[in-house]
Design a protein around this motif. Structure first.
Motif, PDB file in Angstrom:
ATOM      1  N   ALA A 114       0.864  -1.195   0.000  1.00 55.40           N
ATOM      2  CA  ALA A 114       0.000   0.000   0.000  1.00 55.40           C
ATOM      3  C   ALA A 114       0.895   1.237   0.000  1.00 55.40           C
ATOM      4  O   ALA A 114       1.022   1.937   0.992  1.00 55.40           O
ATOM      5  N   LEU A 115       1.540   1.485  -1.145  1.00 54.68           N
ATOM      6  CA  LEU A 115       2.481   2.593  -1.248  1.00 54.68           C
ATOM      7  C   LEU A 115       1.774   3.945  -1.153  1.00 54.68           C
ATOM      8  O   LEU A 115       0.631   4.085  -1.591  1.00 54.68           O
ATOM      9  N   HIS A 116       2.478   4.909  -0.591  1.00 54.41           N
ATOM     10  CA  HIS A 116       2.024   6.304  -0.643  1.00 54.41           C
ATOM     11  C   HIS A 116       2.025   6.692  -2.125  1.00 54.41           C
ATOM     12  O   HIS A 116       2.865   6.201  -2.897  1.00 54.41           O
ATOM     13  N   PRO A 117       1.137   7.564  -2.579  1.00 50.39           N
ATOM     14  CA  PRO A 117       1.133   7.951  -3.993  1.00 50.39           C
ATOM     15  C   PRO A 117       2.496   8.458  -4.488  1.00 50.39           C
ATOM     16  O   PRO A 117       2.857   8.206  -5.642  1.00 50.39           O
ATOM     17  N   MET A 118       3.258   9.124  -3.615  1.00 49.59           N
ATOM     18  CA  MET A 118       4.580   9.605  -4.043  1.00 49.59           C
ATOM     19  C   MET A 118       5.538   8.435  -4.246  1.00 49.59           C
ATOM     20  O   MET A 118       6.326   8.426  -5.186  1.00 49.59           O
ATOM     21  N   VAL A 123       8.330   4.976  -8.381  1.00 49.96           N
ATOM     22  CA  VAL A 123       8.508   3.694  -9.068  1.00 49.96           C
ATOM     23  C   VAL A 123       8.092   3.836 -10.528  1.00 49.96           C
ATOM     24  O   VAL A 123       8.838   3.442 -11.440  1.00 49.96           O
ATOM     25  N   GLU A 124       6.926   4.409 -10.785  1.00 49.55           N
ATOM     26  CA  GLU A 124       6.404   4.548 -12.144  1.00 49.55           C
ATOM     27  C   GLU A 124       7.289   5.438 -13.023  1.00 49.55           C
ATOM     28  O   GLU A 124       7.450   5.169 -14.210  1.00 49.55           O
ATOM     29  N   CYS A 125       7.861   6.487 -12.436  1.00 48.85           N
ATOM     30  CA  CYS A 125       8.662   7.447 -13.217  1.00 48.85           C
ATOM     31  C   CYS A 125      10.156   7.144 -13.150  1.00 48.85           C
ATOM     32  O   CYS A 125      10.959   7.916 -13.674  1.00 48.85           O
ATOM     33  N   ASP A 126      10.518   6.028 -12.513  1.00 50.48           N
ATOM     34  CA  ASP A 126      11.928   5.660 -12.374  1.00 50.48           C
ATOM     35  C   ASP A 126      12.712   6.804 -11.708  1.00 50.48           C
ATOM     36  O   ASP A 126      13.757   7.216 -12.183  1.00 50.48           O
ATOM     37  N   GLY A 127      12.178   7.294 -10.580  1.00 49.97           N
ATOM     38  CA  GLY A 127      12.758   8.428  -9.882  1.00 49.97           C
ATOM     39  C   GLY A 127      13.888   8.066  -8.942  1.00 49.97           C
ATOM     40  O   GLY A 127      14.093   8.747  -7.940  1.00 49.97           O
ATOM     41  N   THR A 134      16.781   8.120  -2.117  1.00 49.94           N
ATOM     42  CA  THR A 134      15.367   8.047  -2.443  1.00 49.94           C
ATOM     43  C   THR A 134      14.457   8.310  -1.256  1.00 49.94           C
ATOM     44  O   THR A 134      13.466   9.044  -1.386  1.00 49.94           O
ATOM     45  N   SER A 135      14.752   7.767  -0.085  1.00 49.27           N
ATOM     46  CA  SER A 135      13.846   8.003   1.051  1.00 49.27           C
ATOM     47  C   SER A 135      13.803   9.480   1.408  1.00 49.27           C
ATOM     48  O   SER A 135      12.724  10.029   1.675  1.00 49.27           O
ATOM     49  N   ALA A 169      19.188  11.575 -11.105  1.00 50.87           N
ATOM     50  CA  ALA A 169      17.837  11.200 -11.526  1.00 50.87           C
ATOM     51  C   ALA A 169      16.852  12.358 -11.384  1.00 50.87           C
ATOM     52  O   ALA A 169      15.642  12.143 -11.292  1.00 50.87           O
ATOM     53  N   TYR A 170      17.341  13.577 -11.387  1.00 52.84           N
ATOM     54  CA  TYR A 170      16.502  14.746 -11.105  1.00 52.84           C
ATOM     55  C   TYR A 170      15.292  14.869 -12.024  1.00 52.84           C
ATOM     56  O   TYR A 170      14.202  15.185 -11.575  1.00 52.84           O
ATOM     57  N   GLN A 171      15.469  14.639 -13.310  1.00 48.81           N
ATOM     58  CA  GLN A 171      14.362  14.787 -14.250  1.00 48.81           C
ATOM     59  C   GLN A 171      13.223  13.836 -13.888  1.00 48.81           C
ATOM     60  O   GLN A 171      12.049  14.210 -13.910  1.00 48.81           O
ATOM     61  N   ASN A 172      13.572  12.617 -13.532  1.00 54.45           N
ATOM     62  CA  ASN A 172      12.552  11.627 -13.182  1.00 54.45           C
ATOM     63  C   ASN A 172      11.940  11.912 -11.808  1.00 54.45           C
ATOM     64  O   ASN A 172      10.753  11.622 -11.592  1.00 54.45           O
ATOM     65  N   ILE A 173      12.728  12.472 -10.904  1.00 47.80           N
ATOM     66  CA  ILE A 173      12.205  12.855  -9.585  1.00 47.80           C
ATOM     67  C   ILE A 173      11.165  13.951  -9.759  1.00 47.80           C
ATOM     68  O   ILE A 173      10.066  13.884  -9.192  1.00 47.80           O
TER      69      ILE A 173
END
Length: 184
Positions: A114-118, A123-127, A134-135, A169-173
């Motif tokens: 049950a991931l937080h939307p962020m 994960v979806e945007c490879d951030g 990451t945390s 990974a700034y663009q994906n973040i």
């Protein structure tokens, strides 16, 4: 012409006698303080050295290792947590100052099933790449959702400037953050 006076010098024997007469505190005499921390909704009573940072209390005493020790100088953001809903660099904050505060770590915002939307957006945007930052990135991004930040990517980058990613990974973040902001 000023005359200099010689400072008293001590012989090695005198220094040894002086040092032998000093009373050293035993290691167990280090001062401690009682601290009650509320972390991720759970109350903890700790006895710790007054110099213990919030980061070290979380990682070493409470074993919440999602919060990372990056630079230990408040420059990288890997240790970002929320204190009363605001982002804080845990490496710069003393644990003893947080009695009565609500502390949230990465472990407190979502679960693997049950991931937080962020978290899901990262994960979806490879951030992330190596994942070390990451945390802290996610904790800052979640806090950003409640802050006044303009709609443009440049404004998001500015708001996230306290969090460094050595992998780049700034663009994906930014894409992950904008995805969640667009859903709000």
């Amino acid at each position: 012409m000023m005359q200099q006076t010689a400072s008293p010098t001590h012989t090695p024997q005198q220094r040894a006698e002086r040092d032998a007469n000093r009373t050293a505190l035993p290691p167990s005499a280090n001062p401690t303080m009682s601290v009650e921390l509320t972390v991720n909704g759970n109350a903890y009573k700790l006895s710790l050295d007054p110099r213990t940072t919030l980061l070290d209390a979380l990682r070493e005493l409470l074993h919440l290792t999602g919060t990372k020790k990056g630079c230990d100088h408040g420059q990288c953001g890997a240790c970002t947590v929320h204190v009363n809903g605001r982002r804080v660099n845990a490496c710069l904050s003393l644990a003893g100052t947080h009695t009565g505060d609500e502390i949230t770590t990465i472990e407190g915002i979502g679960e693997p099933d049950a991931l937080h939307p962020m978290q899901a957006a990262f994960v979806e945007c490879d951030g992330y790449q190596c994942g070390y930052c990451t945390s802290g990135q996610i904790m800052s991004a979640v806090a950003l959702l409640d802050e006044t930040v303009g709609p443009r990517d440049a404004e998001v980058r500015e708001a996230m400037s306290g969090n460094l990613c050595r992998c780049g990974a700034y663009q994906n973040i930014v894409a992950a953050i904008q995805r969640v902001r667009g859903q709000a």
